[in-house]
Design a protein around this motif. Structure first.
Motif, PDB file in Angstrom:
ATOM      1  N   MET A   1      26.723  40.024  39.818  1.00 24.96           N
ATOM      2  CA  MET A   1      28.088  40.168  40.295  1.00 24.96           C
ATOM      3  C   MET A   1      29.048  40.038  39.117  1.00 24.96           C
ATOM      4  N   ILE A   2      29.968  40.990  39.007  1.00 26.89           N
ATOM      5  CA  ILE A   2      30.926  41.010  37.900  1.00 26.89           C
ATOM      6  C   ILE A   2      32.316  40.746  38.459  1.00 26.89           C
ATOM      7  N   THR A   3      32.976  39.725  37.919  1.00 25.89           N
ATOM      8  CA  THR A   3      34.320  39.379  38.363  1.00 25.89           C
ATOM      9  C   THR A   3      35.216  39.230  37.148  1.00 25.89           C
ATOM     10  N   ALA A   4      36.388  39.850  37.216  1.00 28.95           N
ATOM     11  CA  ALA A   4      37.371  39.763  36.132  1.00 28.95           C
ATOM     12  C   ALA A   4      38.604  39.044  36.665  1.00 28.95           C
ATOM     13  N   TYR A   5      39.236  38.254  35.793  1.00 30.53           N
ATOM     14  CA  TYR A   5      40.412  37.471  36.180  1.00 30.53           C
ATOM     15  C   TYR A   5      41.548  37.744  35.197  1.00 30.53           C
ATOM     16  N   ALA A   6      42.707  38.021  35.763  1.00 28.49           N
ATOM     17  CA  ALA A   6      43.938  38.141  34.971  1.00 28.49           C
ATOM     18  C   ALA A   6      44.866  37.009  35.384  1.00 28.49           C
ATOM     19  N   TYR A   7      45.562  36.442  34.421  1.00 23.69           N
ATOM     20  CA  TYR A   7      46.442  35.310  34.712  1.00 23.69           C
ATOM     21  C   TYR A   7      47.779  35.547  34.025  1.00 23.69           C
ATOM     22  N   LYS A   8      48.803  35.679  34.841  1.00 30.75           N
ATOM     23  CA  LYS A   8      50.135  35.945  34.298  1.00 30.75           C
ATOM     24  C   LYS A   8      51.170  35.302  35.208  1.00 30.75           C
ATOM     25  N   ASP A   9      52.148  34.627  34.584  1.00 29.41           N
ATOM     26  CA  ASP A   9      53.223  33.940  35.321  1.00 29.41           C
ATOM     27  C   ASP A   9      52.643  32.972  36.355  1.00 29.41           C
ATOM     28  N   ARG A  10      51.591  32.235  35.922  1.00 28.14           N
ATOM     29  CA  ARG A  10      50.924  31.228  36.772  1.00 28.14           C
ATOM     30  C   ARG A  10      50.361  31.845  38.054  1.00 28.14           C
ATOM     31  N   LYS A  11      49.986  33.113  37.981  1.00 29.51           N
ATOM     32  CA  LYS A  11      49.408  33.806  39.127  1.00 29.51           C
ATOM     33  C   LYS A  11      48.076  34.404  38.724  1.00 29.51           C
ATOM     34  N   LEU A  12      47.055  34.113  39.523  1.00 28.74           N
ATOM     35  CA  LEU A  12      45.704  34.582  39.225  1.00 28.74           C
ATOM     36  C   LEU A  12      45.413  35.852  40.028  1.00 28.74           C
ATOM     37  N   THR A  13      44.953  36.866  39.328  1.00 29.07           N
ATOM     38  CA  THR A  13      44.554  38.130  39.961  1.00 29.07           C
ATOM     39  C   THR A  13      43.062  38.327  39.734  1.00 29.07           C
ATOM     40  N   ILE A  14      42.334  38.631  40.809  1.00 28.60           N
ATOM     41  CA  ILE A  14      40.880  38.736  40.740  1.00 28.60           C
ATOM     42  C   ILE A  14      40.462  40.185  40.964  1.00 28.60           C
ATOM     43  N   PHE A  15      39.547  40.666  40.119  1.00 33.45           N
ATOM     44  CA  PHE A  15      39.006  42.019  40.232  1.00 33.45           C
ATOM     45  C   PHE A  15      37.493  41.935  40.403  1.00 33.45           C
ATOM     46  N   GLU A  16      36.976  42.489  41.496  1.00 31.35           N
ATOM     47  CA  GLU A  16      35.534  42.604  41.685  1.00 31.35           C
ATOM     48  C   GLU A  16      35.100  43.951  41.108  1.00 31.35           C
ATOM     49  N   LEU A  17      34.260  43.926  40.076  1.00 29.03           N
ATOM     50  CA  LEU A  17      33.894  45.140  39.352  1.00 29.03           C
ATOM     51  C   LEU A  17      32.466  45.573  39.667  1.00 29.03           C
ATOM     52  N   SER A  18      32.227  46.873  39.477  1.00 31.62           N
ATOM     53  CA  SER A  18      30.883  47.426  39.572  1.00 31.62           C
ATOM     54  C   SER A  18      30.526  48.048  38.231  1.00 31.62           C
ATOM     55  N   ILE A  19      29.309  48.528  38.108  1.00 38.72           N
ATOM     56  CA  ILE A  19      28.877  49.100  36.830  1.00 38.72           C
ATOM     57  C   ILE A  19      29.552  50.441  36.556  1.00 38.72           C
ATOM     58  N   LYS A  20      30.277  50.962  37.525  1.00 38.82           N
ATOM     59  CA  LYS A  20      31.002  52.213  37.330  1.00 38.82           C
ATOM     60  C   LYS A  20      32.419  51.983  36.804  1.00 38.82           C
ATOM     61  N   ASP A  21      32.850  50.711  36.824  1.00 41.19           N
ATOM     62  CA  ASP A  21      34.216  50.380  36.409  1.00 41.19           C
ATOM     63  C   ASP A  21      34.256  50.050  34.924  1.00 41.19           C
ATOM     64  N   THR A  22      35.468  50.054  34.399  1.00 45.09           N
ATOM     65  CA  THR A  22      35.709  49.571  33.039  1.00 45.09           C
ATOM     66  C   THR A  22      36.415  48.228  33.117  1.00 45.09           C
ATOM     67  N   ILE A  23      36.449  47.529  32.012  1.00 37.54           N
ATOM     68  CA  ILE A  23      37.113  46.224  31.995  1.00 37.54           C
ATOM     69  C   ILE A  23      38.622  46.441  32.098  1.00 37.54           C
ATOM     70  N   PRO A  24      39.269  45.859  33.110  1.00 34.46           N
ATOM     71  CA  PRO A  24      40.714  46.058  33.275  1.00 34.46           C
ATOM     72  C   PRO A  24      41.491  45.470  32.096  1.00 34.46           C
ATOM     73  N   PRO A  25      42.590  46.082  31.711  1.00 36.24           N
ATOM     74  CA  PRO A  25      43.408  45.528  30.623  1.00 36.24           C
ATOM     75  C   PRO A  25      44.138  44.265  31.080  1.00 36.24           C
ATOM     76  N   GLY A  26      44.357  43.385  30.146  1.00 36.26           N
ATOM     77  CA  GLY A  26      45.137  42.182  30.434  1.00 36.26           C
ATOM     78  C   GLY A  26      44.360  41.033  31.046  1.00 36.26           C
ATOM     79  N   ILE A  27      43.028  41.150  31.185  1.00 38.16           N
ATOM     80  CA  ILE A  27      42.267  40.035  31.754  1.00 38.16           C
ATOM     81  C   ILE A  27      42.038  38.972  30.680  1.00 38.16           C
TER      82      ILE A  27
END
Length: 315
Positions: free
Chosen positions: A1-27
Motif C-alpha cells: 500500500m502506497i500513501t503520500a502525505y502533504a502538509y500545508k497550513d497545518r492541514k494534512l492531505t492524504i493521497f492513496e497511490l497505485s503503481i500507475k500514479d506518480t509521486i504528487p508534488p508538494g508531499i
C-alpha cells in the motif's frame, strides 16, 4: 500500500497511490506499507539506488542501518510495539530525501498511526521531512518512557506477590515477560540513540538550530532513561532471586515435614516389626494384654519422638 502525505497550513492531505500514479508534488511523506514486488519496482523508478528489501531493513550492522547514498540519508530504526502484554520490535526503514521522507515497513506501527493523527488534528507541526522524522522519533522516546513506567508498575505489584505461595507460578511468568519487554525497550532506546547520533554527525548541516536543539534534547532524554532501564533489570533479578529462594524455602519445609514424619513413625515401625515376627518363644504372643501393650508402645514412642522434636524447635 502506497500513501503520500502533504502538509500545508497545518492541514494534512492524504493521497492513496497505485503503481500507475506518480509521486504528487508538494508531499513531505511517502509511506509504503507491506510493499509487494510491483510497488518496489514502482519506487525504483523514483530512486537512484536499489530499494532496500526486508532483509536489508532487518540487518543489524551499523553500516547497513545508517548510511548515505545518492538517494539521501538512510536510517533503519527499531520501533516498540505492544502485542498484548508483550512488547516486540518492528524495524522501519527511513530515507530522508531532499523533498520528502520515505518510509518502508512490513508491519503496522502504532506510533506512525499516532503521528498521522496528530498531524491531522494539528497537535504537532512538521512542515519539512526532517521535522517530520524528528517528531516521530520524539513520539518514540516518549512512548519508550511510558513503557518503562508500565514495566515498573507491574513489578511493584509483583513485589507484593513474591511471598505468596499460591502466586509463585504467576510471579515467574510475569517476571519473565517483563524481563523480555524491558530488554526490547532497552534495545529500542539504544537503536534510537544510534540513529539520532548518526543524524547529529552526518546531517548537521541540513538541520535548523531548532531541529538540532530538539535532537539534542531527545538524546538527553534517552541518556536519562538508560539508568531507569538498568534499575528495572536489577529489580527483575532481585525479584527472580527472591521468588526462587522463597520457592526453595517452601520446598525445604515440605521435605522437612516428610523427614520428621519418617523419624516420628520409625519407633512404632520397629515395634510393629518386632512383634510381627511370630517366633515361638515370644511370651507376649500368649499374653492377654500383649496386643494393647504393643499398640500403647507404638503410640507412646511416636508421641515421645514428636514432643522431643517440638522441644528442640525443629517443628
Amino acid at each position: 500500500m502506497i500513501t503520500a502525505y502533504a502538509y500545508k497550513d497545518r492541514k494534512l492531505t492524504i493521497f492513496e497511490l497505485s503503481i500507475k500514479d506518480t509521486i504528487p508534488p508538494g508531499i513531505i511523506w511517502l509511506d509504503l506499507y507491506k510493499p509487494d514486488e510491483q510497488e518496489r519496482e514502482w519506487l525504483s523508478n523514483f530512486s537512484v539506488e536499489d530499494v532496500p528489501d526486508e532483509e536489508d531493513i532487518n540487518e543489524i550492522e551499523a553500516s547497513a542501518r545508517f548510511y548515505q547514498n545518492n538517494d539521501g540519508l538512510h536510517i533503519n530504526s527499531l520501533f516498540p510495539q505492544r502485542a498484548g502484554q508483550d512488547v516486540k520490535g518492528v524495524n522501519v526503514s527511513f530515507n530522508l530525501r531532499q523533498n520528502y521522507l520515505l518510509t518502508l515497513r512490513d508491519e503496522d506501527v502504532g506510533l506512525i498511526r499516532l503521528l498521522r493523527n496528530y498531524l491531522r488534528l494539528g497537535k504537532i507541526e512538521a512542515s519539512t521531512p526532517v521535522a517530520l522524522l524528528l517528531e516521530l522519533f520524539n513520539l518514540k522516546v516518549d512512548y519508550l518512557s511510558d513503557l518503562i513506567e508500565d514495566v515498573y508498575t507491574v513489578l511493584e505489584n509483583v513485589s507484593e506477590e513474591v511471598f505468596k505461595n499460591e502466586e509463585l507460578d504467576n510471579v515467574f511468568k510475569l517476571i519473565t515477560r517483563q524481563e523480555d519487554s524491558n530488554g526490547k525497550i532497552r534495545l529500542s532506546l539504544l537503536d534510537t540513540q544510534r540513529s539520532l547520533r548518526f543524524m547529529q554527525k552526518y546531517y548537521r548541516g541540513q538541520l535548523s538550530d531548532e531541529e538540532f536543539k530538539d535532537l539534542r534534547e531527545m538524546l538527553s532524554d534517552i541518556e536519562s532513561l538508560m539508568p531507569h532501564s538498568q534499575f528495572i533489570f536489577d529489580k527483575l533479578n532481585f525479584l527472580l532471586d527472591a521468588a526462587m529462594g522463597f520457592s526453595g524455602l517452601q520446598q525445604n519445609k515440605i521435605i522437612k515435614i516428610f523427614s520428621v514424619a519418617a523419624v516420628v513413625f520409625l519407633p512404632p515401625t520397629v515395634i510393629a516389626s518386632a512383634y510381627g515376627m511370630n517366633f515361638v518363644n515370644m511370651p507376649e504372643l500368649d499374653w492377654r494384654f500383649g496386643y494393647p501393650m504393643a499398640i500403647a508402645m507404638m503410640f507412646g514412642s511416636a508421641a515421645g519422638t514428636y514432643f522431643f522434636f517440638k522441644r528442640k524447635n525443629w517443628l
